[in-house]
Write an enzyme that holds these catalytic residues in place. Structure first.
Site, mmCIF file in Angstrom:
data_model
loop_
_atom_site.group_PDB
_atom_site.id
_atom_site.type_symbol
_atom_site.label_atom_id
_atom_site.label_comp_id
_atom_site.label_asym_id
_atom_site.label_seq_id
_atom_site.Cartn_x
_atom_site.Cartn_y
_atom_site.Cartn_z
ATOM 1 N N ALA A 248 57.778 26.553 41.590
ATOM 2 C CA ALA A 248 56.894 27.327 40.729
ATOM 3 C C ALA A 248 55.514 26.712 40.509
ATOM 4 C CB ALA A 248 57.568 27.530 39.382
ATOM 5 N N ALA A 249 55.451 25.376 40.347
ATOM 6 C CA ALA A 249 54.191 24.752 39.939
ATOM 7 C C ALA A 249 53.114 25.003 40.987
ATOM 8 C CB ALA A 249 54.401 23.254 39.755
ATOM 9 N N LYS A 253 51.658 32.027 40.876
ATOM 10 C CA LYS A 253 52.479 33.170 41.256
ATOM 11 C C LYS A 253 53.471 33.494 40.142
ATOM 12 C CE LYS A 253 51.894 32.564 46.215
ATOM 13 N NZ LYS A 253 51.514 31.147 46.450
ATOM 14 N N ASP A 315 58.199 29.932 47.308
ATOM 15 C CA ASP A 315 56.876 29.606 47.856
ATOM 16 C C ASP A 315 56.891 28.114 48.166
ATOM 17 O OD1 ASP A 315 54.162 30.000 48.506
ATOM 18 O OD2 ASP A 315 53.553 29.314 46.522
ATOM 19 N N CYS A 368 51.572 28.874 52.617
ATOM 20 C CA CYS A 368 50.152 29.041 52.914
ATOM 21 C C CYS A 368 49.870 28.269 54.198
ATOM 22 C CB CYS A 368 49.278 28.581 51.760
ATOM 23 S SG CYS A 368 49.655 26.942 51.161
#
Lengths: 431, 166
Positions: A248-249, A253, A315, A368
């Site tokens: 999460a960090a 998002k 992510d 990314c």
């Protein structure tokens, strides 16, 4: 007696010092700048040198009779900033030479004055294009090779887009305002902006300091790349769902998921306690309910209470090669052999996240990165399993953003003013 | 108690200080007040002359964290060697910083706060600061080392600042 106040360091001198930290000691750009009061000019020098590192180095090396000693790396960095000014910043050559000589004296290496003079004057007259593949494309060779084989149609435009300045993209907090209202407010403040391709996005025509942007402090707007704004849209959780944000960090998002569907029950997990703290602050700024935040390594699942999630956003940490416009230091610092350890880590993370997913639930894998090894290769291994099914990503097609379908997911392609090169794949778990 | 620092061109800054005959409680109180004043004004050294007292006493602290306060009574420089040029400023000439050449290494003797005799060698900033402060005790200021042109420019700027305030 009293001390002289510390003289403000010359911007070029500060740039050289920071470049030595980044290029020699491998300190990431953001960390090197953390406690420095770097002016916009220093930023421009740093971004410029890192963006064009390979061609600048080649131009300098051409005119050095012998390589500089390791301890004179600062002189090399100074030469890079000088050549950048001559070739990319429209500084008159005599000015660049003069200023650089001033810096040499402050560094305390007067012997280098003649060298700086000679090399910079020679470079200024040298109109030959850079030679060698790295210098021509301003990327490390291994990365060029990967991109060329993976994107036979797009590789040239991708590499050249990476050398441009990224646009400043805003995300509108739709729980507080609408995109049209936010755009009106910006335009009333004289900030030229257009609607982005992603429904929550506004793209500024000129990047500017965040302090000048209305709506940031009041939580109506966040800064986030257009490509990254697709994540919440693609996962598209509904009110009442149990949702996991698995890495999460720092929470960009996470907060978007909550803006997108405020009624979800969100759990945010990350290994880095320091970066997790920002989630609290962000949610407070945006007026969102704070998710339940867990500081633990995702892979070990010790944090998990066994209750499955309806939707998971994964992510994963990656090479960051999709964000080279914003993080040009990656081009110089990243190494090819890190790719394999990233690949393993990402596989483990996906395995762990998959186990927390409810049958009938969906998982969005994102990076990314523009490298297949961190993207399609990971997802394909998973989607080949009997309990997984690849779901479509119609929102990407609808956005009109340039992308390549990879089989299991979609790879965004960086274009000038376009998004970062994010990768997305949506997997469903068979019931 | 904080003391008032005299500003150039106050004529009292030109007086020669007299030796301290005996280190008494009043001497220590003066030294403590001078240290307080020096820290308050963000100085690294202060001579009694600068607070209008013509005694051969000075305080200094060249550390960054106020951890090395020193009191020098009746200081005498026995030996000087080397040359160093550094930007000096002075609490009596606030706002001006100019390069001054001094010895880089000195041998010095003085009485400390307790009246104990000390003989030692200093270099670097500590040596420069001691020379600067001992000059004060002899009625000398760092601006005296500058060219006449620079000195008169500082003088004019100070006169102008005064007129602006008045």
């Amino acid at each position: 007696m009293s001390h002289a106040p510390p003289a403000a360091p010359l911007p070029r001198l500060l740039a050289v010092r920071l470049l030595v930290k980044i290029l020699r000691r491998g300190l990431p750009f953001d960390q090197a700048l953390l406690h420095e009061h770097a002016s916009p000019f220093v930023h421009e020098l740093l971004y410029g040198v890192l963006r064009h590192y390979f061609s600048l180095s080649e131009r300098v090396s051409r005119h050095l009779r012998k390589p500089l000693r390791a301890k004179d790396f600062d002189i090399f960095c100074l030469l890079l900033t000088g050549v950048l000014q001559i070739h990319h910043m429209r500084t008159p050559a005599h000015a660049a030479v003069n200023e650089s000589v001033g810096v040499v004296r402050r560094i305390g290496k007067p012997w280098a004055v003649k060298l700086i003079n000679a090399v910079l004057r020679a470079v200024a007259c040298d109109r030959r294009e850079p030679e060698g593949i790295e210098a021509r494309f301003d990327h490390p060779g291994w990365l060029i090779e990967h991109v060329r084989t993976q994107y036979p149609q797009h590789w040239r435009e991708m590499l050249s887009a990476n050398l441009t300045r990224a646009p400043l993209c805003l995300r509108v907090n739709t729980t507080k305002t609408t995109r049209d209202a936010a755009l009106d407010t910006l335009q009333r403040d004289g900030i030229a902006a257009v609607l982005g391709a992603v429904p929550s996005c506004i793209v500024l025509e000129q990047p500017r300091p965040s302090a000048q942007i209305t709506g940031l402090a009041s939580g109506e707007i966040s800064v986030q790349d257009q490509g990254a704004q697709l994540a919440a849209l693609l996962l598209d959780p509904c009110s009442g769902m149990r949702v996991l944000d698995a890495c999460a960090a720092p929470g960009n998002k996470t907060s978007h998921l909550l803006e997108h569907a405020p009624g979800i029950s969100l759990t945010s997990v990350d290994q880095s306690e320091m970066r997790l703290q920002r989630i609290d602050e962000e949610c407070a700024r945006l007026g969102l309910p704070c998710p339940s935040i867990i500081n633990a390594p995702l892979e070990e699942l010790a944090w998990w209470d066994g209750q499955a999630f309806d939707a998971v956003l994964l992510d994963v940490p990656c090479s960051g090669t999709g964000t080279l416009r914003r993080h040009p230091d990656i081009k110089v610092l990243a190494r090819a052999d890190e790719l394999e350890s990233n690949h393993q880590r990402q596989t483990h993370l996906l395995d762990a996240a998959w186990r927390t997913l409810k049958p009938g639930g969906k998982l969005l894998y994102s990076t990314c990165s523009m490298l297949q090894r961190e993207n399609e290769d990971i997802v394909r291994a998973k989607s080949a399993r009997a309990d997984a099914v690849v779901l479509g990503l119609p929102q990407i097609g609808a956005s009109g953003l340039t992308h390549v379908k990879t089989g299991s997911g979609a790879q965004l392609i960086t274009t000038p003013q376009g998004p970062d090169a994010m990768f997305y794949a949506l997997l469903g778990k068979r019931a | 108690m904080k003391l008032t620092v005299l500003h150039y061109p106050d004529p009292r800054l030109r007086l020669t200080a007299r030796p301290v005959k005996e280190v008494r409680d009043s001497t220590r109180r003066l030294a403590d007040d001078m240290l307080e004043t020096m820290y308050d004004e963000r100085g690294i050294g202060l001579a009694a002359t600068q607070v209008g007292i013509t005694k051969r006493l000075l305080v200094m602290d060249v550390s960054e964290d106020k951890s090395e306060p020193r009191v020098l009574i009746n200081p005498v420089i026995l030996n000087k060697s080397g040359v160093v040029e550094s930007n000096e400023g002075c609490l009596s000439v606030p706002g001006f910083y100019e390069p001054v050449r001094r010895a880089s290494r000195i041998e010095i003797e003085y009485l400390d706060r307790d009246g104990t005799h000390v003989r030692t060698e200093w270099e670097g900033l500590q040596a420069v600061c001691a020379q600067h402060e001992i000059d004060h005790l002899n009625g000398k200021l760092f601006v005296d080392y500058l060219s006449a042109l620079k000195r008169s420019r500082i003088r004019k700027r100070i006169d102008k600042q005064r007129r602006d305030i008045a």
